[in-house]
Design a protein around this motif. Sequence first.
Motif, mmCIF file in Angstrom:
data_model
loop_
_atom_site.group_PDB
_atom_site.id
_atom_site.type_symbol
_atom_site.label_atom_id
_atom_site.label_comp_id
_atom_site.label_asym_id
_atom_site.label_seq_id
_atom_site.Cartn_x
_atom_site.Cartn_y
_atom_site.Cartn_z
ATOM 1 N N ILE A 114 25.276 -2.401 11.310
ATOM 2 C CA ILE A 114 23.847 -2.129 11.191
ATOM 3 C C ILE A 114 23.156 -3.404 10.736
ATOM 4 N N ALA A 115 22.108 -3.782 11.433
ATOM 5 C CA ALA A 115 21.279 -4.921 11.032
ATOM 6 C C ALA A 115 19.839 -4.451 10.960
ATOM 7 N N SER A 116 19.129 -4.843 9.904
ATOM 8 C CA SER A 116 17.750 -4.393 9.734
ATOM 9 C C SER A 116 16.904 -5.482 9.104
ATOM 10 N N ILE A 117 15.607 -5.424 9.411
ATOM 11 C CA ILE A 117 14.607 -6.297 8.803
ATOM 12 C C ILE A 117 13.443 -5.429 8.353
ATOM 13 N N ASP A 118 13.150 -5.473 7.054
ATOM 14 C CA ASP A 118 12.013 -4.752 6.489
ATOM 15 C C ASP A 118 10.955 -5.758 6.038
ATOM 16 N N ILE A 119 9.738 -5.543 6.480
ATOM 17 C CA ILE A 119 8.607 -6.378 6.074
ATOM 18 C C ILE A 119 7.609 -5.484 5.345
ATOM 19 N N ARG A 120 7.339 -5.810 4.089
ATOM 20 C CA ARG A 120 6.432 -5.019 3.259
ATOM 21 C C ARG A 120 5.225 -5.858 2.854
ATOM 22 N N LYS A 121 4.070 -5.236 2.889
ATOM 23 C CA LYS A 121 2.841 -5.880 2.449
ATOM 24 C C LYS A 121 2.149 -4.937 1.469
ATOM 25 N N GLN A 122 2.042 -5.381 0.224
ATOM 26 C CA GLN A 122 1.450 -4.558 -0.819
ATOM 27 C C GLN A 122 -0.015 -4.919 -0.989
ATOM 28 N N PHE A 123 -0.884 -3.933 -0.795
ATOM 29 C CA PHE A 123 -2.309 -4.093 -1.037
ATOM 30 C C PHE A 123 -2.652 -3.401 -2.357
ATOM 31 N N GLU A 124 -3.909 -3.440 -2.733
ATOM 32 C CA GLU A 124 -4.304 -2.895 -4.022
ATOM 33 C C GLU A 124 -4.075 -1.398 -4.092
ATOM 34 N N GLU A 173 10.051 1.532 12.927
ATOM 35 C CA GLU A 173 9.149 2.420 12.229
ATOM 36 C C GLU A 173 8.065 1.617 11.533
ATOM 37 N N LEU A 174 6.843 2.085 11.623
ATOM 38 C CA LEU A 174 5.710 1.538 10.888
ATOM 39 C C LEU A 174 5.233 2.629 9.938
ATOM 40 N N ARG A 175 5.082 2.268 8.651
ATOM 41 C CA ARG A 175 4.767 3.288 7.660
ATOM 42 C C ARG A 175 3.667 2.817 6.718
ATOM 43 N N PHE A 176 2.771 3.747 6.422
ATOM 44 C CA PHE A 176 1.682 3.546 5.461
ATOM 45 C C PHE A 176 1.935 4.439 4.270
ATOM 46 N N THR A 177 1.899 3.875 3.044
ATOM 47 C CA THR A 177 2.080 4.650 1.822
ATOM 48 C C THR A 177 0.927 4.340 0.879
ATOM 49 N N SER A 178 0.189 5.373 0.502
ATOM 50 C CA SER A 178 -0.998 5.150 -0.323
ATOM 51 C C SER A 178 -0.658 5.075 -1.799
ATOM 52 N N ASP A 179 -1.536 4.445 -2.554
ATOM 53 C CA ASP A 179 -1.501 4.439 -4.007
ATOM 54 C C ASP A 179 -2.945 4.540 -4.500
ATOM 55 N N TRP A 180 -3.610 5.615 -4.057
ATOM 56 C CA TRP A 180 -5.041 5.769 -4.307
ATOM 57 C C TRP A 180 -5.301 6.312 -5.707
ATOM 58 N N GLN A 181 -6.452 5.983 -6.208
ATOM 59 C CA GLN A 181 -6.929 6.576 -7.455
ATOM 60 C C GLN A 181 -7.683 7.850 -7.090
ATOM 61 N N GLY A 182 -7.119 8.987 -7.419
ATOM 62 C CA GLY A 182 -7.757 10.236 -7.055
ATOM 63 C C GLY A 182 -6.747 11.275 -6.651
ATOM 64 N N PRO A 183 -7.222 12.418 -6.185
ATOM 65 C CA PRO A 183 -6.317 13.539 -5.910
ATOM 66 C C PRO A 183 -5.528 13.400 -4.604
ATOM 67 N N TRP A 184 -5.965 12.545 -3.677
ATOM 68 C CA TRP A 184 -5.331 12.451 -2.374
ATOM 69 C C TRP A 184 -4.267 11.343 -2.353
ATOM 70 N N GLN A 185 -3.121 11.629 -1.687
ATOM 71 C CA GLN A 185 -2.111 10.612 -1.376
ATOM 72 C C GLN A 185 -1.608 10.877 0.040
ATOM 73 N N LEU A 186 -1.183 9.806 0.714
ATOM 74 C CA LEU A 186 -0.806 9.940 2.121
ATOM 75 C C LEU A 186 0.361 9.020 2.442
ATOM 76 N N VAL A 187 1.314 9.565 3.181
ATOM 77 C CA VAL A 187 2.386 8.788 3.816
ATOM 78 C C VAL A 187 2.313 9.094 5.305
ATOM 79 N N GLY A 188 2.281 8.066 6.150
ATOM 80 C CA GLY A 188 2.181 8.306 7.588
ATOM 81 C C GLY A 188 2.627 7.097 8.368
ATOM 82 N N GLY A 189 2.869 7.327 9.667
ATOM 83 C CA GLY A 189 3.282 6.197 10.478
ATOM 84 C C GLY A 189 3.679 6.586 11.878
ATOM 85 N N ALA A 190 4.342 5.630 12.544
ATOM 86 C CA ALA A 190 4.802 5.792 13.920
ATOM 87 C C ALA A 190 6.278 5.412 13.992
#
Length: 627
Positions: free
Chosen positions: A179-189, A242-259
Amino acid sequence: VLDPAMLDIQRVEVLRGPQGSLYGSSSMGGTVRYISKMPDPNRSEWDYRQSVSHTEGGGWNTQLSAVTNLPLIEDTLAARVALFYRWQDGFIRRVTINPDNLLALPDNMQSSKANTEKTTGIKSSLRWWLPDGLSITATALQQRTVTGAPFQVDAPPGSISNPVQTRLVAEPGTQVSAIASIDIRKQFEQFELLSSTSYYYRSVTIDEDASRVIHAFFSPPQNRIYPVVMTGNYTNREFTQELRFTSDWQGPWQLVGGAYYHHVNAPLTSQIPVTDGYNAAFGTAYQSFFKGARLATTAETALFGEASYQFSNNWSARVGLRAFRIHQSFAQQVDGEFVGGKPSGVTGDAADHGINPKLNLSWQATPDQLWFVTASKGYRAGGPNNPAPEVTCGNEVRSLNLNSDALRKFSPDSVWNYEIGSKTSWDQRRFTLNATAYQMNWQDIQQQIVLQCGFNLTANFGSATSRGLELELAYRPAPQWQWNLTLNHTRARLNNDVPGTPAKRGDRIPDVPEWTMALGAEYRGFSVWQRPAFVRLDHSYTGSANFLYDRNSPFYQRGSYQLTRLMLGLQEPDRGKGWSAQVFVDNLFNRQGATGLPVAISADLPDTRRIAVIRPRTIGISLHWRG
C-alpha cells in the motif's frame, strides 16, 4: 483480504453497525480503522519488541518488530521506519491419503508441522510540515506472508481434537501486499481540507490438493487415488482518491463531506493440470482437467456528507448521506475435461447506484449519561462469480430458481440497522455500563453455496432479520484493580425458504453465534524485582453456530469454544524509556474449537470438508525496549 501485522499502530478503532455514509461499500457490518503512529519532527526515538513462544503439538514461534523515528529538519520534516518479522511453527500433521479408504487415517506421515507461517513487513512514512497549516504525509507498507499449508484439518479422518490433513500434494500459499499513499492536509481557521491518494497491490498464489476431487469426478476411468494439484493466482490493483472537508466552526453546526473514487482491476487464473504419468496410468488422453481465467474491474464514485447540529447542551442530531454509483465489468473463460473439453467464455457488466442515509439523535442526560438512537443503511456491491460453465452447472443452477446470469455474477445486498443505546458511568466513573439493542433487516443476502457440479457459486438468497443486545461493563473497585465484561446476544434468522436448497424460513444465518462473551481482570498492586508488575486474565466464550443450512450434513453445526489468556508482566518505567517484559499463556486450558468451514478453490466433497481450527496452548515471553 490483507491481514495487516499490528506494526507501529497508535490505536485501533472499531465502529459497529453499518457505516455506509462515510465509508461506503463493504462497511455494512461495521468498520475497523488501523491508525498508525505519525513521524515526530522534534523527537528521536526507537522501539524494539521481541517474543518467543512454544505451541503444544507444534514448535517454537518468534516475533519481532523494530521502529525508529528520525527528525530530519526541526519542526519541518521527519521520517518513521518500522520492520516486522513473525514465524509460527505448524501444529497440524499432513499424511498421505489412504488408497483403500479415502476417509480413513493412514500411518504414512509427510509432515508433522504442515501449517507453518512466515510474515515479513516494512512500513515507512515521511511527513513534511509547510507554512500556513499545510502538511504532506507519504506512507508505504509492504507485507509478505508465506504459509506451508492452510490452518485447516480434513474431517474425516481428522477432527478438531486430532488435527490432521490428508493430502498427497503440499499446499503452500504466498500473499504479497503493498500500500502506498499520499495525504495532503491544509488547515484553515475554521475547517480542514484533505486529499488522500492511495494505491493497493495484492498478489496471492495458492496450491491445493485436488486428488480426491479428481478421483470423485473421473472414476471411471480412474480406479485409484492419484496426486493432482490445483493452482490459483489472484491479483488486486486498486486506486483510491478521496477529497474531504472537515469543519471546525464556532456554533451548533459541524460538517464532514467530500468526494470519493475507487478503481479495482482484479485478474485471476486457476488450473488443474494433468499430472505427469496420469494418462499412462489410466489409459486416458486428457490435456487439462481445468483452466479458468477471469478479468474483473470495478469503478465506484461517491459523494458523501455527515452534518451534526447541537440543539442545546443536551441534545444533538447527526444526518449522513452517501450517493454512490458502481460499474463492474468482467470477462471469463474456462476449458478442460471438467467442462466437457469444450472451451467457453462469457463477458458482462453490471451497474448499481443508490443513496445510503444515516440518522442519529443523542441526549446527554448528565455529564455521565448519554442516550442515543440510530438508523443507518449499509450496502455491499455485487460482482462476478468464479468461472462456472453453463454446460456443466446450468441445470443445477436453474433448479435453485436462479437464471443463467447467476453463473456469471451476483447482485448487491443491503442492510438497514436500527439501534437504541446508552453510554453511562457511575460511582465517580469507577463503574461504566454501555448497552445497545438493535435490529438489522438484511435484503438480497449474498451467500456462497457449493454446487454438486464441482463449482462454488455466490448468489442472492432472500432476506433475514437480526436482533441483538450488546453490554459492556468496566469496573475499577480500587486503583490497582480493573475488571471488564462484554456480552453479546444475536438472533439472526432467515425470513423465507430458499427453493432448491435446504434453507428454510427461521433457520439461523451461518457463522453467527447467538452468544459471545469476553471477561478480563487485571491487578497492578505488587512488585517483582523491585519493579511495578501486573497480572491479567482474559477469558472469552464463543457460542455454537451453524456452518450450513443442510441439517443432514455432518458439517451442519460447530460447537462452542472458550479461550483463556494469562499474562504476568513488568511495567515500563514512567519516564517512557527502558524495558519491560511479559510472560504469557494463550489458550491456557488447551481448548479445541472450529472457527470456520472454508470453501475449497477446487471443489468440496459432501463426505469430507476442511475445518479451520484454533491454535493450541502457546506459552511464551515478550520483551520490550524503548529509547
